[in-house]
Design a protein around this motif. Sequence first.
Motif, PDB file in Angstrom:
ATOM      1  N   PHE A 260       0.807  -1.211   0.000  1.00  0.00           N
ATOM      2  CA  PHE A 260       0.000   0.000   0.000  1.00  0.00           C
ATOM      3  C   PHE A 260       0.844   1.267   0.000  1.00  0.00           C
ATOM      4  N   VAL A 261       2.126   1.159   0.357  1.00  0.00           N
ATOM      5  CA  VAL A 261       3.017   2.317   0.433  1.00  0.00           C
ATOM      6  C   VAL A 261       4.277   2.002  -0.370  1.00  0.00           C
ATOM      7  N   ASP A 262       4.857   3.032  -0.972  1.00  0.00           N
ATOM      8  CA  ASP A 262       6.107   2.880  -1.718  1.00  0.00           C
ATOM      9  C   ASP A 262       7.154   2.205  -0.813  1.00  0.00           C
ATOM     10  N   PRO A 263       7.755   1.102  -1.265  1.00  0.00           N
ATOM     11  CA  PRO A 263       8.733   0.388  -0.434  1.00  0.00           C
ATOM     12  C   PRO A 263       9.906   1.264   0.019  1.00  0.00           C
ATOM     13  N   ALA A 264      10.262   2.297  -0.748  1.00  0.00           N
ATOM     14  CA  ALA A 264      11.361   3.184  -0.359  1.00  0.00           C
ATOM     15  C   ALA A 264      11.003   4.012   0.873  1.00  0.00           C
ATOM     16  N   ALA A 265       9.721   4.240   1.124  1.00  0.00           N
ATOM     17  CA  ALA A 265       9.301   5.050   2.270  1.00  0.00           C
ATOM     18  C   ALA A 265       9.224   4.226   3.551  1.00  0.00           C
ATOM     19  N   LEU A 266       9.004   2.927   3.440  1.00  0.00           N
ATOM     20  CA  LEU A 266       8.792   2.098   4.632  1.00  0.00           C
ATOM     21  C   LEU A 266       9.909   2.176   5.666  1.00  0.00           C
TER      22      LEU A 266
ATOM     23  N   ALA B 110       6.725   3.760  13.761  1.00  0.00           N
ATOM     24  CA  ALA B 110       5.560   2.917  14.051  1.00  0.00           C
ATOM     25  C   ALA B 110       4.276   3.739  13.996  1.00  0.00           C
ATOM     26  N   LYS B 111       4.334   4.980  14.507  1.00  0.00           N
ATOM     27  CA  LYS B 111       3.140   5.832  14.455  1.00  0.00           C
ATOM     28  C   LYS B 111       2.793   6.179  13.018  1.00  0.00           C
ATOM     29  N   ASP B 112       3.804   6.470  12.197  1.00  0.00           N
ATOM     30  CA  ASP B 112       3.563   6.751  10.781  1.00  0.00           C
ATOM     31  C   ASP B 112       2.830   5.576  10.135  1.00  0.00           C
ATOM     32  N   SER B 113       3.348   4.387  10.377  1.00  0.00           N
ATOM     33  CA  SER B 113       2.752   3.181   9.773  1.00  0.00           C
ATOM     34  C   SER B 113       1.323   2.972  10.250  1.00  0.00           C
ATOM     35  N   ASN B 114       1.089   3.178  11.549  1.00  0.00           N
ATOM     36  CA  ASN B 114      -0.269   3.012  12.080  1.00  0.00           C
ATOM     37  C   ASN B 114      -1.238   4.017  11.474  1.00  0.00           C
ATOM     38  N   GLU B 115      -0.817   5.263  11.385  1.00  0.00           N
ATOM     39  CA  GLU B 115      -1.680   6.303  10.810  1.00  0.00           C
ATOM     40  C   GLU B 115      -1.939   6.035   9.322  1.00  0.00           C
ATOM     41  N   ALA B 116      -0.892   5.657   8.595  1.00  0.00           N
ATOM     42  CA  ALA B 116      -1.035   5.356   7.161  1.00  0.00           C
ATOM     43  C   ALA B 116      -1.932   4.148   6.960  1.00  0.00           C
ATOM     44  N   ASN B 117      -1.769   3.134   7.797  1.00  0.00           N
ATOM     45  CA  ASN B 117      -2.580   1.921   7.705  1.00  0.00           C
ATOM     46  C   ASN B 117      -4.052   2.233   7.945  1.00  0.00           C
ATOM     47  N   SER B 118      -4.330   2.993   8.976  1.00  0.00           N
ATOM     48  CA  SER B 118      -5.707   3.357   9.298  1.00  0.00           C
ATOM     49  C   SER B 118      -6.332   4.171   8.163  1.00  0.00           C
TER      50      SER B 118
END
Length: 159
Positions: free
Chosen positions: A65-71, A76-84
Amino acid sequence: MTRFVFLVAPVMALALAGCASTAPTRTQMAQAPVTPQPVVVQPMVPTSAQTVQQARLTTSVSNGFVDPAALPLMTAKDSNEANSAQFYALQFGRPGAPRQWAGDKGTTGSVAVGPYVRVNNLDCRDFTHTVKINGKDYVRKGTACREQNGNWNVEQGAA
């Protein structure tokens, strides 16, 4: 006169019946204390809220769902917010209306979705997920389909 008697007689009978009274009888009744019992209700089929919560937990930005270069740059908060944001945009979003999110240290993003399309009996939507880290945009476009269990999976993606 006969009509008058037919109309007045029932009214008079009701009025007199209301005046008649009998002496009230007093009866005392003992009442046992009532303790409420808890009612446990379990739905036979999961509610939509349960299904949504379960599906959200299994949707992951690391699954395309997100560009692999950004991961690696995301907290962890970024990932949670992006996931939601990704899940709610896919599940409930209006086509073309981006869903914004904000994470740690100025990291932001948005998810825009297209209309629902039915493919092989699955609901699918095109999406564009943009992540902005340190002033650089990382964009991921693809198509996600909702499986029978409610989980969203990326079917195809392009950087």
